[in-house]
Enzyme design. Sequence first.
Site, mmCIF file in Angstrom:
data_model
loop_
_atom_site.group_PDB
_atom_site.id
_atom_site.type_symbol
_atom_site.label_atom_id
_atom_site.label_comp_id
_atom_site.label_asym_id
_atom_site.label_seq_id
_atom_site.Cartn_x
_atom_site.Cartn_y
_atom_site.Cartn_z
ATOM 1 N N ASP A 82 0.802 -1.226 0.000
ATOM 2 C CA ASP A 82 0.000 0.000 0.000
ATOM 3 C C ASP A 82 0.832 1.272 0.000
ATOM 4 O O ASP A 82 2.004 1.285 0.357
ATOM 5 C CB ASP A 82 -0.987 0.011 1.175
ATOM 6 C CG ASP A 82 -0.335 -0.216 2.529
ATOM 7 O OD1 ASP A 82 0.744 -0.829 2.584
ATOM 8 O OD2 ASP A 82 -0.912 0.212 3.540
ATOM 9 N N GLU A 150 -0.658 -2.269 5.189
ATOM 10 C CA GLU A 150 0.321 -2.239 6.284
ATOM 11 C C GLU A 150 0.302 -0.901 6.995
ATOM 12 O O GLU A 150 0.451 -0.829 8.222
ATOM 13 C CB GLU A 150 1.727 -2.521 5.733
ATOM 14 C CG GLU A 150 2.812 -2.588 6.798
ATOM 15 C CD GLU A 150 3.371 -1.237 7.221
ATOM 16 O OE1 GLU A 150 3.859 -1.135 8.368
ATOM 17 O OE2 GLU A 150 3.312 -0.275 6.418
#
Length: 430
Positions: A82, A150
Site C-alpha cells: 500500500d 500495512e
Amino acid sequence: MDTLLKTHIPTLTPYEKIYKNLHQNPGLSLQETLAASVAASRLQSLSGFDVRTEIGGTGLIGILKGEGKGDGRTVLVRADTDALPVEELTGLEYASKKREVDVEDGVKKPVMHACGHDMHVACMLAAATTLHSARKEWSGTLIVLFQPNEERAGGAKAMIADGLYTKHGCPLPDVVLGQHVMPFPAGTVGTKVGSFASAADSFRVTVYGRGGHASQPHRTIDPVIIAAHIVVRLQTVVSREVDPREAAVVTVGSVQAGQTENIIASEALLKINVRTVTPETRERVLAAIKRIVKAECEASGSPKEPLWESTSQFPFTVNDKDTTEHVSKTFEKYFGDKFDPEAHPLGGSEDFPILATEVPHKDGKGKGVPYCYWTFGGVDPGKFEDAKKRGKLQEEVPINHSAYFAPVIQPTMKTGVEALVVGALSFLGR
C-alpha cells in the site's frame, strides 16, 4: 550462493519498469488493486507457482516447491503493497500525480508510495523469479506473500482473519522473513537480534466544549483551548515520565475544530500516535496520555467525558535470536562489510510479526514461529556520504513518509532482491 545468484538472477530492467509503474500509479490502503494484479500476473507466469488471491482484501500468496534433494523447510517471505495519502514532490519523471477517494473516510486525496512499498513489490517479484529459476537447486517450500494495508496496521490481521493458514491453505511456515527499504546508503543491509521496531498505538480523541459566538467567550467552553493545553502538556510525557534510557514518541498529528473564525466550536478532535519499544513503557505512556486528557477536560469544565477511539495498533517487532543470528551469518558472508549485524532499530512500526505469531503449530497446540526482519538502504551512497560529512543528513536525506522520499532504483533493487534470495535460501535445503 554467489554462483546461484549470478546464474539465476534475471536482468532487473523489467522489474525497474514494474517499480516505476507502481510508483506512478499507487493505491491507498485497502485499494492496492494494481500492485496485487501485477504481482499475481507475474507469479502466474512462472510455471509451478500456486497463486492464491483475494486474501484479506487484495492480499495474495504464491507457493513454490523446490525440486532439490531432501524435504527442506517452509519459508514465508513478505512484501507490503500500500501507499500513503501524500502529495509527491520528488520531481521524478515517474512521480505520482494520482488522487483517489480514500475508502476509509470518503475524501479524495493525493497518493504516493512514500514508504517504498513499490520497491518491496518489485524486489519480491525479482526474488521469486530467481528462486523459481533455481528451484532444482533447493528443497522445501517457498511462500511469497504480498500484504495490503500495512500503513494502517490492518493487512496482516485481515489476512489471518480471512483464513490465510486455514481456508486459503497457505502451508504453515517454519520461519517468516521480511525487509524494508530505509534512508540509508543503497547497497547496505542491516538487522539485529531482539527489539527492531516499535509498537504503535493511534487514537482519535474528541474533547467537548460548549459552542457559541466568538464575542461572548464567557458563555462558552472553548474546546480549542482544551485541545491546545492537551497538546502542550503531552510533550512532558516523554521528557518527564519516561526513563531517559527508554525510547518513546508521542505525536499529535492532527487537531481539528470549527469551521470559521467567529464561532467557538462545540468540540475538537485530536489524532494521537504513540511509539514505544517495551511493554512497560507502552503501558505507562498510554496511561499518562489518558490521565492528561481527562484532567485538562475537567480543568476547563468540559460538559462530558472525552471520547476515545482506537484507530490502529502495531505490535512490537522482536527478531528471534537464533533465526536472526542465522540470517546475520549468511548476510555477513554474502554482503561483507555492507552488512551491519547491530543495525539501529526502526523508528517506525510494522504489522509484519503478526504473520509469524499467528501461525498455528503443526501439532495443534499453540501458535507462533520465529521471524527475522531486516532493512536495506535506498539512498545514493555518494549523496548520503556527502550530506553526512556536511552534517546535513536530516535536512537533505528524505525519510520514509516524506513527500520527497524515493529510493534510487539501483543498487537499491539489486540489494533488496539479493537479500530476499540469500535470506530464503539460508533456510531452504540445498
